[in-house]
Scaffold this motif. Structure first.
Motif, mmCIF file in Angstrom:
data_model
loop_
_atom_site.group_PDB
_atom_site.id
_atom_site.type_symbol
_atom_site.label_atom_id
_atom_site.label_comp_id
_atom_site.label_asym_id
_atom_site.label_seq_id
_atom_site.Cartn_x
_atom_site.Cartn_y
_atom_site.Cartn_z
ATOM 1 N N THR A 102 27.770 46.981 30.428
ATOM 2 C CA THR A 102 27.818 48.390 30.808
ATOM 3 C C THR A 102 29.114 49.062 30.361
ATOM 4 O O THR A 102 29.117 50.235 30.015
ATOM 5 C CB THR A 102 27.678 48.559 32.326
ATOM 6 O OG1 THR A 102 28.676 47.770 32.991
ATOM 7 C CG2 THR A 102 26.299 48.119 32.790
ATOM 8 N N ARG A 103 30.234 48.330 30.362
ATOM 9 C CA ARG A 103 31.520 48.864 29.914
ATOM 10 C C ARG A 103 32.281 47.772 29.174
ATOM 11 O O ARG A 103 32.080 46.579 29.435
ATOM 12 C CB ARG A 103 32.373 49.360 31.090
ATOM 13 C CG ARG A 103 31.701 50.328 32.022
ATOM 14 C CD ARG A 103 31.361 51.636 31.379
ATOM 15 N NE ARG A 103 32.544 52.442 31.075
ATOM 16 C CZ ARG A 103 32.468 53.622 30.462
ATOM 17 N NH1 ARG A 103 31.304 54.095 30.062
ATOM 18 N NH2 ARG A 103 33.569 54.311 30.225
ATOM 19 N N ALA A 104 33.170 48.196 28.270
ATOM 20 C CA ALA A 104 33.958 47.233 27.503
ATOM 21 C C ALA A 104 35.308 47.844 27.169
ATOM 22 O O ALA A 104 35.488 49.068 27.175
ATOM 23 C CB ALA A 104 33.232 46.816 26.231
ATOM 24 N N ALA B 162 34.410 42.706 28.615
ATOM 25 C CA ALA B 162 33.207 43.476 28.946
ATOM 26 C C ALA B 162 32.746 43.125 30.352
ATOM 27 O O ALA B 162 32.963 42.005 30.833
ATOM 28 C CB ALA B 162 32.091 43.186 27.939
ATOM 29 N N ILE B 163 32.114 44.091 31.008
ATOM 30 C CA ILE B 163 31.515 43.860 32.320
ATOM 31 C C ILE B 163 30.055 44.282 32.280
ATOM 32 O O ILE B 163 29.651 45.089 31.452
ATOM 33 C CB ILE B 163 32.255 44.626 33.443
ATOM 34 C CG1 ILE B 163 32.267 46.133 33.139
ATOM 35 C CG2 ILE B 163 33.657 44.086 33.620
ATOM 36 C CD1 ILE B 163 32.875 46.964 34.256
ATOM 37 N N VAL C 223 31.827 39.200 34.159
ATOM 38 C CA VAL C 223 32.866 39.591 33.217
ATOM 39 C C VAL C 223 32.784 38.645 32.029
ATOM 40 O O VAL C 223 32.653 37.427 32.199
ATOM 41 C CB VAL C 223 34.265 39.517 33.857
ATOM 42 C CG1 VAL C 223 35.343 39.865 32.835
ATOM 43 C CG2 VAL C 223 34.356 40.435 35.067
ATOM 44 N N ALA C 224 32.848 39.196 30.818
ATOM 45 C CA ALA C 224 32.788 38.374 29.606
ATOM 46 C C ALA C 224 33.980 38.686 28.711
ATOM 47 O O ALA C 224 34.538 39.792 28.752
ATOM 48 C CB ALA C 224 31.484 38.615 28.853
ATOM 49 N N HIS C 225 34.355 37.703 27.883
ATOM 50 C CA HIS C 225 35.504 37.859 26.993
ATOM 51 C C HIS C 225 35.170 37.329 25.600
ATOM 52 O O HIS C 225 34.480 36.316 25.450
ATOM 53 C CB HIS C 225 36.720 37.104 27.536
ATOM 54 C CG HIS C 225 37.931 37.236 26.674
ATOM 55 N ND1 HIS C 225 38.439 36.177 25.934
ATOM 56 C CD2 HIS C 225 38.725 38.311 26.413
ATOM 57 C CE1 HIS C 225 39.501 36.594 25.266
ATOM 58 N NE2 HIS C 225 39.703 37.871 25.537
ATOM 59 N N VAL D 175 44.087 43.068 32.681
ATOM 60 C CA VAL D 175 42.716 43.569 32.697
ATOM 61 C C VAL D 175 42.466 44.185 34.065
ATOM 62 O O VAL D 175 42.669 43.538 35.097
ATOM 63 C CB VAL D 175 41.694 42.444 32.423
ATOM 64 C CG1 VAL D 175 40.272 42.989 32.446
ATOM 65 C CG2 VAL D 175 41.990 41.776 31.080
ATOM 66 N N TRP D 176 42.003 45.436 34.073
ATOM 67 C CA TRP D 176 41.778 46.191 35.314
ATOM 68 C C TRP D 176 40.309 46.552 35.430
ATOM 69 O O TRP D 176 39.723 47.093 34.488
ATOM 70 C CB TRP D 176 42.629 47.453 35.330
ATOM 71 C CG TRP D 176 44.099 47.197 35.202
ATOM 72 C CD1 TRP D 176 44.806 47.021 34.029
ATOM 73 C CD2 TRP D 176 45.044 47.059 36.259
ATOM 74 N NE1 TRP D 176 46.122 46.797 34.301
ATOM 75 C CE2 TRP D 176 46.312 46.819 35.662
ATOM 76 C CE3 TRP D 176 44.956 47.132 37.654
ATOM 77 C CZ2 TRP D 176 47.469 46.639 36.410
ATOM 78 C CZ3 TRP D 176 46.114 46.960 38.400
ATOM 79 C CH2 TRP D 176 47.349 46.710 37.786
ATOM 80 N N ILE D 177 39.708 46.248 36.584
ATOM 81 C CA ILE D 177 38.285 46.510 36.802
ATOM 82 C C ILE D 177 38.110 47.207 38.149
ATOM 83 O O ILE D 177 38.633 46.743 39.167
ATOM 84 C CB ILE D 177 37.458 45.207 36.789
ATOM 85 C CG1 ILE D 177 37.584 44.509 35.435
ATOM 86 C CG2 ILE D 177 35.998 45.486 37.111
ATOM 87 C CD1 ILE D 177 36.911 43.145 35.393
ATOM 88 N N THR D 178 37.390 48.311 38.158
ATOM 89 C CA THR D 178 37.039 48.953 39.416
ATOM 90 C C THR D 178 35.728 48.368 39.926
ATOM 91 O O THR D 178 34.825 48.061 39.150
ATOM 92 C CB THR D 178 36.887 50.471 39.255
ATOM 93 O OG1 THR D 178 35.911 50.752 38.233
ATOM 94 C CG2 THR D 178 38.218 51.111 38.859
ATOM 95 N N ALA D 179 35.631 48.192 41.230
ATOM 96 C CA ALA D 179 34.436 47.620 41.854
ATOM 97 C C ALA D 179 34.185 48.314 43.184
ATOM 98 O O ALA D 179 35.117 48.801 43.836
ATOM 99 C CB ALA D 179 34.605 46.114 42.065
ATOM 100 N N ASP D 180 32.927 48.373 43.567
ATOM 101 C CA ASP D 180 32.527 48.912 44.865
ATOM 102 C C ASP D 180 31.782 47.833 45.642
ATOM 103 O O ASP D 180 30.873 47.186 45.103
ATOM 104 C CB ASP D 180 31.608 50.133 44.712
ATOM 105 C CG ASP D 180 32.366 51.375 44.277
ATOM 106 O OD1 ASP D 180 33.465 51.594 44.814
ATOM 107 O OD2 ASP D 180 31.864 52.127 43.424
ATOM 108 N N VAL D 181 32.159 47.647 46.893
ATOM 109 C CA VAL D 181 31.472 46.716 47.780
ATOM 110 C C VAL D 181 30.709 47.532 48.811
ATOM 111 O O VAL D 181 31.304 48.321 49.553
ATOM 112 C CB VAL D 181 32.458 45.765 48.478
ATOM 113 C CG1 VAL D 181 31.715 44.856 49.444
ATOM 114 C CG2 VAL D 181 33.203 44.931 47.446
#
Length: 358
Positions: free
Chosen positions: A174-176, A186-187, A199-201, A237-243
């Motif tokens: 969805t995003r990279a 990428a996520i 998460v992939a690299h 590496v910074w990732i936003t997430a919602d729980v």
């Protein structure tokens, strides 16, 4: 929309010129913090910004009437004014993700085609359809060079200049975000189990899933989590997430940070509601980052959030409740401005924000 960090640097001079080219009517649109730079109704929803330099920037959107889409749009900033850039005809319903590595290597992918997504390239003079990608969706474009372009979505395609290669990525991306041609993150969702965020690299030889360990709480019948945006830069590496808590009907924003081989999780108490859509963290050029968050638990009212390198958060509403909706955000690392596409009331287009104290 993604570009390498070095092409996101826009000298403040250009954005100051941008401010001067607006009409009096445009200059008073928005509010004290966000001013209209260019009026364009097609940039209200699903738009993307690709800033390249002091005399080069692009904005892409979709012509629409109600829910009906009538093709993509492109606007070019030449250092003095924004103006429409004609695209080839017959491109489908609307614009999609975009990216660039130079003023003569700008890419746009269209959306809404039944028979695939068109990949378009601007060579500094004209737009050319390079290929129709046989993918149900293209969510992200990473442009690393003239012969190194990635298209992420249900399928991942890699353009090498001489060939189009379908890449084996274990994630529905969805995003990279790329730090280099051999360091791409990428996520998305696990290709074998779409209920699982992953998460992939890419290290230059192949793609692999990078475990999050205990960086996120375990999903169960009463809770779930989603990965929103990602930025890979010199600070990590910074990732936003919602729980989401199904029982309490609340959503808590989290920020994941990977430094070296270690993931850390931060509960963002400054943002009371979810992150806005899938906006990526925007580097501020000083080790901190900008985010689009919200000031209410339902996530209806957008707010500009900032995290300093020391982890100090500040939150500033974009506008009065119910007045503003942004669809993309681009920053000027170390500079004085942020750019966004969206709307203030019935005014739609590109807005600029001067950062305090700069």
């Amino acid at each position: 929309m993604r570009t390498l960090p070095m092409v996101l640097l826009i000298p403040v001079v250009a954005l100051g010129l941008l401010a001067g080219c607006t009409t009096l009517q445009n200059a008073t649109a928005g509010n004290e913090q966000w001013r209209l730079a260019h009026r364009a109704p097609s940039l209200e929803f699903g738009a993307s910004l690709v800033p390249l330099g002091e005399r080069e920037a692009w904005a892409f959107g979709t012509r629409r009437v109600g829910w009906w889409h009538f093709g993509p749009t492109a606007y070019h900033w030449d250092g003095e004014r924004w103006q429409a850039s004609p695209l080839p005809s017959g491109l489908g319903a609307g614009g999609g993700p975009a990216g660039a590595s130079s003023p003569a290597n700008v890419w746009l992918v269209t959306s809404g085609d039944d028979d695939g997504r068109r990949a378009l390239r601007w060579d500094g003079r004209t737009w050319t359809t390079m290929r129709t990608l046989p993918s149900q969706s293209v969510q992200e474009v990473e442009v690393l060079g003239d012969t190194d372009v990635w298209f992420f979505g249900d399928d991942t395609w890699h353009y090498t200049g001489s060939a189009w290669v379908r890449a084996d990525v274990p994630v529905l991306v969805t995003r990279a975000s790329a730090r280099s041609a051999t360091d791409i993150w990428a996520i998305g969702r696990d290709r074998r189990d779409e209920t699982q965020p992953r998460v992939a690299h890419y290290d230059g030889t192949g793609w692999r899933i990078v475990p999050l360990g205990d960086a996120l709480p375990a999903s169960d019948t009463s809770s779930s989590y989603d990965l929103g945006g990602i930025t890979a830069d010199a600070s990590g590496v910074w990732i936003t997430a919602d729980v989401s808590d199904m029982t309490a009907q609340t959503t808590t924003p989290l920020l994941l940070h990977r430094s070296g081989n270690v993931w850390r999780t931060e509960r963002v108490t400054a943002v009371p509601g979810p992150w806005r859509e899938t906006f990526d963290p925007v580097p501020d050029g000083r080790g901190g980052h900008w985010f689009l968050g919200s000031t209410d638990v339902n996530g209806d009212d957008a707010a500009l959030a900032h995290r300093s390198p020391a982890g100090v958060w500040t939150l500033r509403p974009v506008g009065a409740p119910g007045t503003a909706e942004f669809t993309s955000l681009a920053g000027v690392p170390g500079g004085s401005w942020l750019l966004a596409t969206g709307s203030f009331g019935d005014v739609r287009g590109i807005f600029r924000h001067q950062l305090p104290g700069r």
